[in-house]
Design a protein around this motif. Structure first.
Motif, PDB file in Angstrom:
ATOM      1  N   ARG A 152       0.750  -1.245   0.073  1.00 56.91           N
ATOM      2  CA  ARG A 152       0.083  -0.041  -0.255  1.00 56.91           C
ATOM      3  C   ARG A 152       1.030   1.264  -0.107  1.00 56.91           C
ATOM      4  NH1 ARG A 152      -1.762   4.015   2.510  1.00 56.91           N
ATOM      5  NH2 ARG A 152      -0.321   3.873   4.113  1.00 56.91           N
ATOM      6  N   ARG A 153       1.928   1.303   0.849  1.00 54.59           N
ATOM      7  CA  ARG A 153       2.857   2.203   0.905  1.00 54.59           C
ATOM      8  C   ARG A 153       3.222   2.526  -0.344  1.00 54.59           C
ATOM      9  NH1 ARG A 153       2.890   6.931   3.474  1.00 54.59           N
ATOM     10  NH2 ARG A 153       5.034   7.869   3.446  1.00 54.59           N
ATOM     11  N   GLU A 154       3.955   1.516  -1.004  1.00 56.53           N
ATOM     12  CA  GLU A 154       4.725   1.782  -2.263  1.00 56.53           C
ATOM     13  C   GLU A 154       3.891   2.156  -3.555  1.00 56.53           C
ATOM     14  OE1 GLU A 154       7.236  -1.169  -5.556  1.00 56.53           O
ATOM     15  OE2 GLU A 154       6.808  -2.112  -3.530  1.00 56.53           O
ATOM     16  N   CYS A 155       2.380   1.784  -3.436  1.00 59.17           N
ATOM     17  CA  CYS A 155       1.693   2.171  -4.440  1.00 59.17           C
ATOM     18  C   CYS A 155       1.189   3.632  -4.234  1.00 59.17           C
ATOM     19  CB  CYS A 155      -0.032   1.410  -4.183  1.00 59.17           C
ATOM     20  SG  CYS A 155       0.191  -0.444  -4.818  1.00 59.17           S
ATOM     21  N   TYR A 156       1.037   4.126  -2.833  1.00 59.20           N
ATOM     22  CA  TYR A 156       1.136   5.680  -2.442  1.00 59.20           C
ATOM     23  C   TYR A 156       2.215   6.362  -2.899  1.00 59.20           C
ATOM     24  CZ  TYR A 156       1.007   9.619   0.411  1.00 59.20           C
ATOM     25  OH  TYR A 156       1.084  10.946   0.853  1.00 59.20           O
ATOM     26  N   ASP A 157       3.462   5.675  -2.701  1.00 59.60           N
ATOM     27  CA  ASP A 157       4.555   6.782  -3.428  1.00 59.60           C
ATOM     28  C   ASP A 157       4.724   6.935  -4.676  1.00 59.60           C
ATOM     29  OD1 ASP A 157       5.162   7.039  -0.328  1.00 59.60           O
ATOM     30  OD2 ASP A 157       6.702   5.574  -0.512  1.00 59.60           O
ATOM     31  N   THR A 158       4.295   5.762  -5.395  1.00 58.35           N
ATOM     32  CA  THR A 158       4.415   5.794  -6.871  1.00 58.35           C
ATOM     33  C   THR A 158       3.420   6.555  -7.399  1.00 58.35           C
ATOM     34  OG1 THR A 158       5.310   3.454  -6.720  1.00 58.35           O
ATOM     35  CG2 THR A 158       4.363   4.243  -8.736  1.00 58.35           C
ATOM     36  N   VAL A 159       1.941   6.329  -6.854  1.00 55.45           N
ATOM     37  CA  VAL A 159       0.968   7.257  -7.401  1.00 55.45           C
ATOM     38  C   VAL A 159       1.372   8.676  -7.108  1.00 55.45           C
ATOM     39  CG1 VAL A 159      -1.368   7.905  -6.931  1.00 55.45           C
ATOM     40  CG2 VAL A 159      -0.876   5.388  -7.219  1.00 55.45           C
ATOM     41  N   ASN A 160       1.433   8.995  -6.073  1.00 54.56           N
ATOM     42  CA  ASN A 160       2.071  10.480  -5.896  1.00 54.56           C
ATOM     43  C   ASN A 160       3.246  10.949  -6.682  1.00 54.56           C
ATOM     44  OD1 ASN A 160       0.418  12.299  -4.361  1.00 54.56           O
ATOM     45  ND2 ASN A 160       1.524  11.597  -2.593  1.00 54.56           N
ATOM     46  N   ARG A 161       4.311  10.259  -6.730  1.00 52.02           N
ATOM     47  CA  ARG A 161       5.331  10.784  -7.807  1.00 52.02           C
ATOM     48  C   ARG A 161       4.824  10.862  -9.159  1.00 52.02           C
ATOM     49  NH1 ARG A 161       8.001   7.404 -10.818  1.00 52.02           N
ATOM     50  NH2 ARG A 161       7.592   5.639  -9.802  1.00 52.02           N
ATOM     51  N   LEU A 162       3.923   9.880  -9.590  1.00 53.10           N
ATOM     52  CA  LEU A 162       3.437   9.888 -10.937  1.00 53.10           C
ATOM     53  C   LEU A 162       2.688  11.261 -11.135  1.00 53.10           C
ATOM     54  CD1 LEU A 162       2.576   6.369 -11.655  1.00 53.10           C
ATOM     55  CD2 LEU A 162       4.554   7.710 -12.977  1.00 53.10           C
ATOM     56  N   ILE A 163       1.765  11.414 -10.364  1.00 46.15           N
ATOM     57  CA  ILE A 163       0.945  12.542 -10.383  1.00 46.15           C
ATOM     58  C   ILE A 163       1.388  13.924 -10.112  1.00 46.15           C
ATOM     59  CG2 ILE A 163      -0.059  12.904  -8.006  1.00 46.15           C
ATOM     60  CD1 ILE A 163      -2.012  12.524 -10.989  1.00 46.15           C
ATOM     61  N   GLU A 164       2.545  13.762  -9.359  1.00 41.09           N
ATOM     62  CA  GLU A 164       3.316  15.244  -9.396  1.00 41.09           C
ATOM     63  C   GLU A 164       4.077  15.410 -10.731  1.00 41.09           C
ATOM     64  OE1 GLU A 164       6.149  17.307  -5.954  1.00 41.09           O
ATOM     65  OE2 GLU A 164       6.173  15.119  -6.158  1.00 41.09           O
ATOM     66  N   GLN A 165       4.548  14.501 -11.402  1.00 45.75           N
ATOM     67  CA  GLN A 165       5.316  14.436 -12.691  1.00 45.75           C
ATOM     68  C   GLN A 165       4.429  15.157 -13.536  1.00 45.75           C
ATOM     69  OE1 GLN A 165       6.716  10.770 -13.639  1.00 45.75           O
ATOM     70  NE2 GLN A 165       8.551  10.919 -12.387  1.00 45.75           N
ATOM     71  N   GLU A 166       2.994  14.581 -13.734  1.00 47.93           N
ATOM     72  CA  GLU A 166       2.096  15.212 -14.549  1.00 47.93           C
ATOM     73  C   GLU A 166       1.383  16.328 -14.350  1.00 47.93           C
ATOM     74  OE1 GLU A 166       1.514  13.495 -17.515  1.00 47.93           O
ATOM     75  OE2 GLU A 166       3.107  12.167 -16.803  1.00 47.93           O
ATOM     76  N   THR A 167       1.205  16.861 -13.025  1.00 47.43           N
ATOM     77  CA  THR A 167       0.437  18.088 -12.705  1.00 47.43           C
ATOM     78  C   THR A 167       1.427  18.873 -11.905  1.00 47.43           C
ATOM     79  OG1 THR A 167      -0.199  17.087 -10.611  1.00 47.43           O
ATOM     80  CG2 THR A 167      -1.709  16.538 -12.404  1.00 47.43           C
ATOM     81  N   GLY A 168       2.577  18.595 -11.450  1.00 53.86           N
ATOM     82  CA  GLY A 168       3.523  19.574 -10.697  1.00 53.86           C
ATOM     83  C   GLY A 168       3.280  19.621  -9.348  1.00 53.86           C
ATOM     84  N   ARG A 169       2.167  18.986  -8.606  1.00 58.94           N
ATOM     85  CA  ARG A 169       1.929  18.823  -7.234  1.00 58.94           C
ATOM     86  C   ARG A 169       1.595  17.411  -6.931  1.00 58.94           C
ATOM     87  NH1 ARG A 169      -3.201  21.311  -5.889  1.00 58.94           N
ATOM     88  NH2 ARG A 169      -3.994  20.852  -7.889  1.00 58.94           N
ATOM     89  N   ALA A 170       1.903  16.961  -5.896  1.00 55.17           N
ATOM     90  CA  ALA A 170       1.500  15.863  -5.136  1.00 55.17           C
ATOM     91  C   ALA A 170      -0.127  16.108  -4.636  1.00 55.17           C
ATOM     92  CB  ALA A 170       2.456  15.360  -3.960  1.00 55.17           C
ATOM     93  N   LEU A 171      -1.117  15.321  -5.307  1.00 58.23           N
ATOM     94  CA  LEU A 171      -2.371  15.456  -5.165  1.00 58.23           C
ATOM     95  C   LEU A 171      -2.951  14.601  -4.048  1.00 58.23           C
ATOM     96  CD1 LEU A 171      -3.770  16.334  -8.621  1.00 58.23           C
ATOM     97  CD2 LEU A 171      -2.871  17.897  -7.038  1.00 58.23           C
ATOM     98  N   VAL A 172      -2.427  13.354  -3.918  1.00 55.97           N
ATOM     99  CA  VAL A 172      -2.782  12.252  -3.095  1.00 55.97           C
ATOM    100  C   VAL A 172      -2.640  12.468  -1.627  1.00 55.97           C
ATOM    101  CG1 VAL A 172      -2.943   9.903  -2.743  1.00 55.97           C
ATOM    102  CG2 VAL A 172      -2.867  10.632  -5.279  1.00 55.97           C
ATOM    103  N   VAL A 173      -3.405  12.587  -0.888  1.00 61.85           N
ATOM    104  CA  VAL A 173      -3.133  12.666   0.771  1.00 61.85           C
ATOM    105  C   VAL A 173      -2.904  11.192   1.214  1.00 61.85           C
ATOM    106  CG1 VAL A 173      -4.043  13.428   2.878  1.00 61.85           C
ATOM    107  CG2 VAL A 173      -4.419  14.600   0.815  1.00 61.85           C
ATOM    108  N   ASN A 174      -3.602  10.137   0.679  1.00 63.09           N
ATOM    109  CA  ASN A 174      -3.923   8.849   1.191  1.00 63.09           C
ATOM    110  C   ASN A 174      -4.326   7.929   0.303  1.00 63.09           C
ATOM    111  OD1 ASN A 174      -3.208   6.532   3.132  1.00 63.09           O
ATOM    112  ND2 ASN A 174      -4.528   7.552   4.554  1.00 63.09           N
ATOM    113  N   LEU A 175      -3.767   6.649   0.096  1.00 56.80           N
ATOM    114  CA  LEU A 175      -4.289   5.732  -0.692  1.00 56.80           C
ATOM    115  C   LEU A 175      -4.674   4.477   0.236  1.00 56.80           C
ATOM    116  CD1 LEU A 175      -2.652   4.110  -3.883  1.00 56.80           C
ATOM    117  CD2 LEU A 175      -3.180   2.816  -1.889  1.00 56.80           C
ATOM    118  N   LEU A 176      -5.862   4.073  -0.123  1.00 53.36           N
ATOM    119  CA  LEU A 176      -6.710   3.248   0.948  1.00 53.36           C
ATOM    120  C   LEU A 176      -6.969   1.929  -0.225  1.00 53.36           C
ATOM    121  CD1 LEU A 176      -9.103   5.705   2.666  1.00 53.36           C
ATOM    122  CD2 LEU A 176      -6.993   4.863   3.470  1.00 53.36           C
ATOM    123  N   PHE A 177      -6.622   0.567   0.571  1.00 57.37           N
ATOM    124  CA  PHE A 177      -7.165  -0.611  -0.006  1.00 57.37           C
ATOM    125  C   PHE A 177      -8.513  -0.692   0.719  1.00 57.37           C
ATOM    126  CE2 PHE A 177      -2.577  -2.254  -0.785  1.00 57.37           C
ATOM    127  CZ  PHE A 177      -2.588  -1.803  -1.971  1.00 57.37           C
TER     128      PHE A 177
END
Length: 134
Positions: A103-128
């Motif tokens: 879950r933590r790896e998914c959160y970090d990866t999703v935030n990194r990718l979304i920051e590359q695309e939008t310029g900001r880390a948008l995700v506060v948390n990722l929940l299963f």
């Protein structure tokens, strides 16, 4: 005596009401984005049969307006989560500590990718919200 007790009670009530106002926190306007359909993929199994994992993922964002960007990049984020899950060993998929690491790896990866695309880390948390495996 009654008057003394009433005055103490009144002072305690006024002091406690003052502290309540100081402790109030501004509620954030969080929103959630759920991947539809659920994510189903295979993982590295120690057995002869193929293992699979089926999860429901919710992304928590601070601003509901960010949901548009998250939805736009859904395929990229979904692909990253599928890749992470597919590279996990069976022991990690099936353990609680492994699940949290994933879950933590998914959160970090999703935030990194979304920051590359939008310029900001948008995700506060990722929940299963659902996590099934075989």
């Amino acid at each position: 005596m009654k008057r003394y007790l009433l005055s103490i009670l009144f002072m305690l009530m006024s002091v406690s009401s003052m502290s309540w106002g100081a402790d109030e926190k501004v509620l954030e306007d969080y929103a959630y984005y759920g991947f539809e359909p659920e994510i189903v993929t295979n993982y590295i199994s120690n057995r002869k049969k193929l293992g699979f994992v089926r999860i429901s993922v919710e992304l928590m964002v601070k601003d509901p307006n960010d949901l548009v960007a998250i939805e736009h990049h859904d395929p990229l984020l979904r692909s990253a989560i599928v890749e992470i899950l597919g590279n996990q060993p069976e022991e990690k998929i099936k353990s609680l500590t492994g699940r949290e690491e994933i879950r933590r790896e998914c959160y970090d990866t999703v935030n990194r990718l979304i920051e590359q695309e939008t310029g900001r880390a948008l995700v506060v948390n990722l929940l299963f919200t659902r996590y099934l495996y075989d």
